[in-house]
Design an enzyme around this catalytic site. Sequence first.
Site, short mmCIF file in Angstrom:
data_model
loop_
_atom_site.label_atom_id
_atom_site.label_comp_id
_atom_site.label_asym_id
_atom_site.label_seq_id
_atom_site.Cartn_x
_atom_site.Cartn_y
_atom_site.Cartn_z
N CYS A 1 -41.15 8.03 37.60
CA CYS A 1 -41.32 6.67 38.10
C CYS A 1 -42.19 5.81 37.20
O CYS A 1 -42.29 4.61 37.39
CB CYS A 1 -41.93 6.70 39.50
SG CYS A 1 -43.55 7.50 39.54
N CYS B 1 -39.01 -1.67 40.82
CA CYS B 1 -39.55 -1.34 42.14
C CYS B 1 -40.70 -0.35 42.01
O CYS B 1 -41.75 -0.51 42.63
CB CYS B 1 -38.44 -0.77 43.02
SG CYS B 1 -38.93 -0.50 44.73
N CYS B 2 -40.51 0.68 41.18
CA CYS B 2 -41.57 1.67 40.97
C CYS B 2 -42.80 1.03 40.33
O CYS B 2 -43.94 1.39 40.67
CB CYS B 2 -41.06 2.80 40.08
SG CYS B 2 -39.90 3.95 40.86
N CYS C 1 -40.59 8.28 47.92
CA CYS C 1 -40.21 7.28 48.90
C CYS C 1 -38.97 7.75 49.67
O CYS C 1 -38.09 8.43 49.11
CB CYS C 1 -39.92 5.95 48.21
SG CYS C 1 -41.37 5.15 47.50
#
Length: 238
Positions: free
Chosen positions: A232, A121-122, A205
């Site tokens: 990240c 996702c990162c 986030c």
Amino acid sequence: MQGNAIHDVESLNQRFQKEPPQSLVAWGLEQFGRHISLACSLGMEDVALVHMLCSIDRTARIFVLDTGRLHESTYETMEALRSKYAIDFELYFPEAAAVEQLVREKGAYSFYQSVENRKQCCQIRKVAPLQRALQGAEAWFTGLRREQSQGRAETLLVERDDAHGGILKLNPLAYWSLTQLQQFIDENRIPLHPLHRRGYPSIGCEPCTRAVEPGEDLRAGRWWWELDNKECGLHTKS
């Protein structure tokens, strides 16, 4: 303007070690002009750097990685800075197709399920957009501080960023304490992200950030369900 290849990192670190952060900011802007930019998360380190850049050049490049999952108050902070300094932010978004495929195949909260999913996702939401933001760059500014975490304890003022083609990475606040940072923000009345006053020393986030408890690492609120690796991928060494 001079190419970054001729700059000796060790000499630069020695030169600026006893100088205030503003000196390194001014040097970076003078050396690289439009080929250097600030990666701005709207956290306290980065708003301080926004002030330093704008005190020298209000047209300096500042970009934000809009992951699509930011806190609403992050956008409010960005607008407060836009108003105070009359600046524009360059926003970089993740590729829509990659986000759509990720959510379709793994759901909206796959990052809670495994470290592998979180890193994926990162990669999509942050790392890939950063690569686009740094295309053509010769250097970039970050708000990294040694005090933030054990993993950042050896951060230098000037580094060679091999992960992005060997450009220079300037970390003007590397040696500043949290107290110094807070004092600078207060003295200059810099707009501050409201979550900082609610126990969030590090802001990312919305679903991946929480407040920290007294005595916890300053980055303990990032990906708190993981035991290690509070990064990240934006600041990998290679």
